[in-house]
Enzyme design. Sequence first.
Site, PDB file in Angstrom:
ATOM      1  N   GLU A 198     -36.803  81.766 -68.638  1.00 53.89           N
ATOM      2  CA  GLU A 198     -37.012  82.032 -70.062  1.00 53.89           C
ATOM      3  C   GLU A 198     -35.782  81.608 -70.854  1.00 53.89           C
ATOM      4  O   GLU A 198     -34.696  81.434 -70.296  1.00 53.89           O
ATOM      5  CB  GLU A 198     -37.307  83.524 -70.275  1.00 53.89           C
ATOM      6  CG  GLU A 198     -37.549  83.941 -71.720  1.00 53.89           C
ATOM      7  CD  GLU A 198     -38.736  83.244 -72.392  1.00 53.89           C
ATOM      8  OE1 GLU A 198     -38.616  82.058 -72.731  1.00 53.89           O
ATOM      9  OE2 GLU A 198     -39.764  83.898 -72.593  1.00 53.89           O
ATOM     10  N   HIS A 216     -46.170  85.188 -66.968  1.00 56.49           N
ATOM     11  CA  HIS A 216     -46.072  86.389 -66.131  1.00 56.49           C
ATOM     12  C   HIS A 216     -46.762  87.584 -66.785  1.00 56.49           C
ATOM     13  O   HIS A 216     -46.990  87.616 -67.995  1.00 56.49           O
ATOM     14  CB  HIS A 216     -44.605  86.725 -65.844  1.00 56.49           C
ATOM     15  CG  HIS A 216     -43.826  87.092 -67.085  1.00 56.49           C
ATOM     16  ND1 HIS A 216     -43.926  88.329 -67.691  1.00 56.49           N
ATOM     17  CD2 HIS A 216     -42.958  86.376 -67.829  1.00 56.49           C
ATOM     18  CE1 HIS A 216     -43.140  88.364 -68.752  1.00 56.49           C
ATOM     19  NE2 HIS A 216     -42.548  87.181 -68.867  1.00 56.49           N
TER      20      HIS A 216
END
Length: 183
Positions: free
Chosen positions: A81, A7
Amino acid sequence: MIYFVRHGQTDYNLNKIFAGQQDIPLNNNGIEQAKQTALALKNIKFDVCFCSPLIRAKQTCYEILKYHDNLSPIFDDRLKERCYGKLENQPVNSIKFNRWKVGADDEQTKNLNIETIMQVYNRVSDFFDEVLKKYEDKNILVIAHSGIGRIGTAYFNGFPPEKDFSSIKIPNAGVVILNKILN
């Protein structure tokens, strides 16, 4: 072929703060990074797109998919994550051990409720095992996080020396091509 995209930048990345599994959006620079990555990938024909359900990955994904209107993202929790437990919202330098070395400080990791590297490795490996079986010979787009990219790189290339994942670096909005020959 698997195209892994980290990202774009967040304020937490910029200020070196643990975000972990919190829903932190891209900052203005991160949005621009995502747009640039989208342009770089616009001529690749993807067959399927997987994405972390966290907003920073989603924002990056939606920028990329503006050039791939035939795709809808498949959100998968295994692409979140690494959970940093009690360290989330804390400065990255608040720990005194290598958080990316397998077994570096298992006791402190446990006390802080941090997901171990091997726990992350197992869930990411499960994801890639499933995707490779289902989408063999397809172009696969995966948008997620630095930690997932580190683990994915090790999944395809083997563990880094001394099982220290800190040597694997993927910049914000960076693209890594992963490939594995199935047996």
